[in-house]
Design a protein around this motif. Structure first.
Motif, PDB file in Angstrom:
ATOM      1  N   VAL A   1      10.658   1.140  16.930  1.00 21.44           N
ATOM      2  CA  VAL A   1       9.992   0.152  16.082  1.00 21.44           C
ATOM      3  C   VAL A   1      10.194   0.495  14.607  1.00 21.44           C
ATOM      4  CG1 VAL A   1       7.767  -0.874  15.462  1.00 21.44           C
ATOM      5  CG2 VAL A   1       8.203  -0.215  17.831  1.00 21.44           C
ATOM      6  N   THR A   2      10.448  -0.529  13.810  1.00 21.97           N
ATOM      7  CA  THR A   2      10.465  -0.425  12.350  1.00 21.97           C
ATOM      8  C   THR A   2       9.533  -1.495  11.805  1.00 21.97           C
ATOM      9  OG1 THR A   2      12.758   0.335  12.331  1.00 21.97           O
ATOM     10  CG2 THR A   2      11.891  -0.568  10.274  1.00 21.97           C
TER      11      THR A   2
ATOM     12  N   GLU B   1      11.518   0.653   2.173  1.00 23.62           N
ATOM     13  CA  GLU B   1      10.299   1.367   2.529  1.00 23.62           C
ATOM     14  C   GLU B   1       9.836   0.842   3.896  1.00 23.62           C
ATOM     15  OE1 GLU B   1       6.425   2.574   0.154  1.00 23.62           O
ATOM     16  OE2 GLU B   1       6.416   0.464   0.711  1.00 23.62           O
ATOM     17  N   THR B   2       9.858   1.721   4.901  1.00 26.60           N
ATOM     18  CA  THR B   2       9.503   1.318   6.259  1.00 26.60           C
ATOM     19  C   THR B   2       8.698   2.411   6.958  1.00 26.60           C
ATOM     20  OG1 THR B   2      11.525   2.247   7.206  1.00 26.60           O
ATOM     21  CG2 THR B   2      11.603  -0.076   6.534  1.00 26.60           C
ATOM     22  N   LEU B   3       8.037   1.990   8.026  1.00 21.82           N
ATOM     23  CA  LEU B   3       7.387   2.899   8.971  1.00 21.82           C
ATOM     24  C   LEU B   3       8.169   2.808  10.265  1.00 21.82           C
ATOM     25  CD1 LEU B   3       3.679   1.735   8.465  1.00 21.82           C
ATOM     26  CD2 LEU B   3       4.855   3.622   7.297  1.00 21.82           C
TER      27      LEU B   3
ATOM     28  N   ILE C   1       0.842  -1.199   0.000  1.00 20.35           N
ATOM     29  CA  ILE C   1       0.000   0.000   0.000  1.00 20.35           C
ATOM     30  C   ILE C   1       0.879   1.252   0.000  1.00 20.35           C
ATOM     31  CG2 ILE C   1      -1.970  -1.110   1.096  1.00 20.35           C
ATOM     32  CD1 ILE C   1      -1.112   0.294   3.731  1.00 20.35           C
ATOM     33  N   GLY C   2       2.145   1.099   0.404  1.00 21.04           N
ATOM     34  CA  GLY C   2       3.086   2.203   0.413  1.00 21.04           C
ATOM     35  C   GLY C   2       3.096   2.953   1.729  1.00 21.04           C
ATOM     36  N   ALA C   3       4.252   3.474   2.072  1.00 21.45           N
ATOM     37  CA  ALA C   3       4.417   4.200   3.331  1.00 21.45           C
ATOM     38  C   ALA C   3       3.574   5.464   3.356  1.00 21.45           C
ATOM     39  CB  ALA C   3       5.889   4.527   3.554  1.00 21.45           C
TER      40      ALA C   3
ATOM     41  N   ASP D   1       8.471  -6.287  -0.046  1.00 27.64           N
ATOM     42  CA  ASP D   1       9.497  -5.244  -0.199  1.00 27.64           C
ATOM     43  C   ASP D   1       8.943  -3.850   0.063  1.00 27.64           C
ATOM     44  OD1 ASP D   1      11.592  -7.026  -0.858  1.00 27.64           O
ATOM     45  OD2 ASP D   1      10.895  -7.097  -2.932  1.00 27.64           O
ATOM     46  N   GLY D   2       8.098  -3.738   1.086  1.00 29.52           N
ATOM     47  CA  GLY D   2       7.536  -2.430   1.420  1.00 29.52           C
ATOM     48  C   GLY D   2       6.417  -2.544   2.426  1.00 29.52           C
TER      49      GLY D   2
END
Length: 99
Positions: free
Chosen positions: A70-71, A27-29, A7-9, A78-79
């Protein structure tokens, strides 16, 4: 088994106050939670670990005393996926307004 849909960051962050996009190539939160003490931080991690196991989706995290960094990302996609969004919302709920 099908690969989770990204869904994308950017889309996830629109729904997650307090979170930010991670630095680097992935791609991370990311989010840092702060608690009253180590016991509260560890309790948070224990509750999240149970949910992560249920979702079969595990965070990357680091704990020092009252802080939990947290990550979230979905390696298979891959995202960022809906799994990351769901786990982030759960973490925010468990942490409460004090974190």
């Amino acid at each position: 088994m099908s690969r989770p849909e990204r869904i994308g960051a950017k889309a996830a962050l629109a729904e997650l106050p307090g979170w930010r996009a991670g630095a680097g190539d992935r791609e991370t939160l990311v989010r840092t939670y702060r608690f009253a003490d180590f016991n509260a931080a560890f309790g948070f991690m224990a509750r999240v670990a149970l949910m992560a196991e249920t979702l079969d989706h595990h965070p990357e995290w680091f704990n020092v005393y009252n802080r939990v960094d947290v990550t979230l990302t979905t390696h298979d996609a891959d995202g960022v996926t809906a799994l990351d969004l769901k786990l982030a919302r759960f973490m925010d709920e468990v942490a409460g307004p004090q974190a």
